[in-house]
Design a protein around this motif. Sequence first.
Motif, PDB file in Angstrom:
ATOM      1  N   LEU A  17      24.818 -45.288 -39.330  1.00 30.67           N
ATOM      2  CA  LEU A  17      24.090 -44.194 -39.003  1.00 30.67           C
ATOM      3  C   LEU A  17      23.893 -44.307 -37.387  1.00 30.67           C
ATOM      4  O   LEU A  17      23.823 -43.171 -36.760  1.00 30.67           O
ATOM      5  CB  LEU A  17      22.366 -44.376 -39.432  1.00 30.67           C
ATOM      6  N   SER A  18      23.868 -45.411 -36.689  1.00 27.44           N
ATOM      7  CA  SER A  18      24.261 -45.439 -35.169  1.00 27.44           C
ATOM      8  C   SER A  18      25.394 -44.731 -34.852  1.00 27.44           C
ATOM      9  O   SER A  18      25.150 -43.901 -33.570  1.00 27.44           O
ATOM     10  CB  SER A  18      24.144 -46.850 -34.671  1.00 27.44           C
ATOM     11  N   SER A  19      26.445 -44.865 -35.316  1.00 25.95           N
ATOM     12  CA  SER A  19      27.812 -44.388 -35.153  1.00 25.95           C
ATOM     13  C   SER A  19      27.642 -42.757 -35.109  1.00 25.95           C
ATOM     14  O   SER A  19      28.111 -42.004 -34.412  1.00 25.95           O
ATOM     15  CB  SER A  19      28.852 -44.865 -36.023  1.00 25.95           C
ATOM     16  N   GLN A  20      26.846 -42.280 -36.192  1.00 27.11           N
ATOM     17  CA  GLN A  20      26.506 -40.781 -36.124  1.00 27.11           C
ATOM     18  C   GLN A  20      25.633 -40.332 -35.154  1.00 27.11           C
ATOM     19  O   GLN A  20      25.934 -39.267 -34.671  1.00 27.11           O
ATOM     20  CB  GLN A  20      26.081 -40.519 -37.687  1.00 27.11           C
ATOM     21  N   LEU A  21      24.469 -41.109 -35.022  1.00 29.57           N
ATOM     22  CA  LEU A  21      23.467 -40.476 -34.035  1.00 29.57           C
ATOM     23  C   LEU A  21      23.697 -40.655 -32.648  1.00 29.57           C
ATOM     24  O   LEU A  21      23.192 -40.106 -31.738  1.00 29.57           O
ATOM     25  CB  LEU A  21      22.107 -41.144 -34.597  1.00 29.57           C
ATOM     26  N   ASN A  22      24.101 -41.922 -32.290  1.00 28.96           N
ATOM     27  CA  ASN A  22      24.318 -42.278 -30.743  1.00 28.96           C
ATOM     28  C   ASN A  22      25.063 -41.092 -30.054  1.00 28.96           C
ATOM     29  O   ASN A  22      24.597 -40.465 -28.896  1.00 28.96           O
ATOM     30  CB  ASN A  22      25.093 -43.378 -30.593  1.00 28.96           C
ATOM     31  N   ASP A  27      24.543 -36.151 -26.663  1.00 29.86           N
ATOM     32  CA  ASP A  27      24.450 -34.661 -26.613  1.00 29.86           C
ATOM     33  C   ASP A  27      23.210 -33.891 -26.149  1.00 29.86           C
ATOM     34  O   ASP A  27      23.361 -33.188 -25.267  1.00 29.86           O
ATOM     35  CB  ASP A  27      25.293 -34.052 -27.755  1.00 29.86           C
ATOM     36  N   ASP A  28      22.386 -34.462 -26.927  1.00 29.50           N
ATOM     37  CA  ASP A  28      20.945 -33.714 -26.844  1.00 29.50           C
ATOM     38  C   ASP A  28      20.290 -33.883 -25.391  1.00 29.50           C
ATOM     39  O   ASP A  28      19.938 -33.157 -24.757  1.00 29.50           O
ATOM     40  CB  ASP A  28      20.083 -34.366 -27.918  1.00 29.50           C
ATOM     41  N   LEU A  29      20.455 -35.225 -24.927  1.00 30.02           N
ATOM     42  CA  LEU A  29      20.248 -35.375 -23.495  1.00 30.02           C
ATOM     43  C   LEU A  29      20.891 -34.666 -22.382  1.00 30.02           C
ATOM     44  O   LEU A  29      20.502 -34.139 -21.304  1.00 30.02           O
ATOM     45  CB  LEU A  29      20.389 -37.231 -23.337  1.00 30.02           C
ATOM     46  N   ASN A  30      22.190 -34.809 -22.442  1.00 34.18           N
ATOM     47  CA  ASN A  30      23.053 -33.777 -21.688  1.00 34.18           C
ATOM     48  C   ASN A  30      22.762 -32.395 -21.702  1.00 34.18           C
ATOM     49  O   ASN A  30      22.571 -31.777 -20.643  1.00 34.18           O
ATOM     50  CB  ASN A  30      24.544 -33.871 -21.824  1.00 34.18           C
ATOM     51  N   SER A  31      22.309 -31.850 -22.886  1.00 32.99           N
ATOM     52  CA  SER A  31      21.951 -30.391 -22.899  1.00 32.99           C
ATOM     53  C   SER A  31      20.776 -30.061 -22.226  1.00 32.99           C
ATOM     54  O   SER A  31      20.548 -29.371 -21.585  1.00 32.99           O
ATOM     55  CB  SER A  31      21.852 -30.030 -24.341  1.00 32.99           C
ATOM     56  N   GLN A  32      19.823 -31.225 -22.340  1.00 31.69           N
ATOM     57  CA  GLN A  32      18.566 -30.994 -21.795  1.00 31.69           C
ATOM     58  C   GLN A  32      18.755 -31.181 -19.902  1.00 31.69           C
ATOM     59  O   GLN A  32      17.970 -30.786 -19.448  1.00 31.69           O
ATOM     60  CB  GLN A  32      17.369 -32.033 -22.319  1.00 31.69           C
ATOM     61  N   VAL A  46      15.189 -47.630 -31.326  1.00 35.11           N
ATOM     62  CA  VAL A  46      15.600 -47.436 -32.691  1.00 35.11           C
ATOM     63  C   VAL A  46      14.445 -48.026 -33.704  1.00 35.11           C
ATOM     64  O   VAL A  46      14.135 -49.051 -33.548  1.00 35.11           O
ATOM     65  CB  VAL A  46      16.988 -48.412 -32.876  1.00 35.11           C
ATOM     66  N   ASP A  47      14.095 -46.853 -34.488  1.00 35.66           N
ATOM     67  CA  ASP A  47      13.087 -47.246 -35.655  1.00 35.66           C
ATOM     68  C   ASP A  47      13.812 -47.184 -36.924  1.00 35.66           C
ATOM     69  O   ASP A  47      14.573 -46.122 -37.116  1.00 35.66           O
ATOM     70  CB  ASP A  47      12.007 -46.196 -35.406  1.00 35.66           C
ATOM     71  N   VAL A  48      13.891 -48.151 -37.858  1.00 38.63           N
ATOM     72  CA  VAL A  48      14.524 -47.951 -39.181  1.00 38.63           C
ATOM     73  C   VAL A  48      13.377 -48.311 -40.233  1.00 38.63           C
ATOM     74  O   VAL A  48      12.676 -49.287 -39.919  1.00 38.63           O
ATOM     75  CB  VAL A  48      15.665 -49.132 -39.178  1.00 38.63           C
ATOM     76  N   THR A  66      15.458 -43.445 -36.737  1.00 35.17           N
ATOM     77  CA  THR A  66      14.946 -42.619 -35.542  1.00 35.17           C
ATOM     78  C   THR A  66      15.577 -43.156 -34.413  1.00 35.17           C
ATOM     79  O   THR A  66      15.014 -44.454 -34.089  1.00 35.17           O
ATOM     80  CB  THR A  66      13.618 -42.354 -35.606  1.00 35.17           C
ATOM     81  N   LEU A  67      16.267 -42.557 -33.630  1.00 36.33           N
ATOM     82  CA  LEU A  67      16.497 -42.893 -32.226  1.00 36.33           C
ATOM     83  C   LEU A  67      15.779 -42.063 -31.365  1.00 36.33           C
ATOM     84  O   LEU A  67      15.451 -40.796 -31.269  1.00 36.33           O
ATOM     85  CB  LEU A  67      17.860 -42.780 -31.906  1.00 36.33           C
TER      86      LEU A  67
END
Length: 193
Positions: A17-22, A27-32, A46-48, A66-67
């Motif tokens: 999951l980390s490999s997918q979400l990081n 990308d989300d931070l860069n777009s913001q 990280v909340d698991v 959740t990251l």
Amino acid sequence: MATVIQQSDLDAVKQALSSQLNPKLQDDLNSQAKGKHLVAPDQPKVDVSTDHQVGEEIANFNMTMTLNATGVVFDNAAVSRLLREALKRKVQVGSELTSDQPKTTYDVAQATSDGSVTLNGHASGYTVIVFSQPAIRAHIKGRSPSSARSFLQGLPNVVDVTLRQDPIALPWLPFFSSHITIRIEEVSGTGSA
């Protein structure tokens, strides 16, 4: 057939999951950041959670991850402008930066989650002597050409002086400074860093 959930099972799913979400988080931070410089001061939080615990016998389990990340954003152009302004303040009186754009570089030394950023910046450029043409004209008016030449050659960084009188050469320069024209030519390589 039921299997017992091992810690290694949870770790493997967490890693996947980390490999997918990081990358998505980055990308989300860069777009913001909208083209500004982004610094992430802390690792993502990280909340698991799982619907089953280690040691339980179960065929399948669900994991929710959740990251949460924060970043500090600043404008590269503003940093470069501040560095150029700081460089201008260091130029000695009687000199100015040349028209060449000063070179600016910086590194992020520290960023904190409260939004503070510490940068190590460097700016470099070339300076030239600034000649006050009105003051020079006022000083050489009415002088002999040789006296004016001596004065001009005594100015800082002056390499050569050529005096030309039109329409005819006289034993003195005009008595009105408004009738004196000064042309200054910068010789390549005479600026200082």
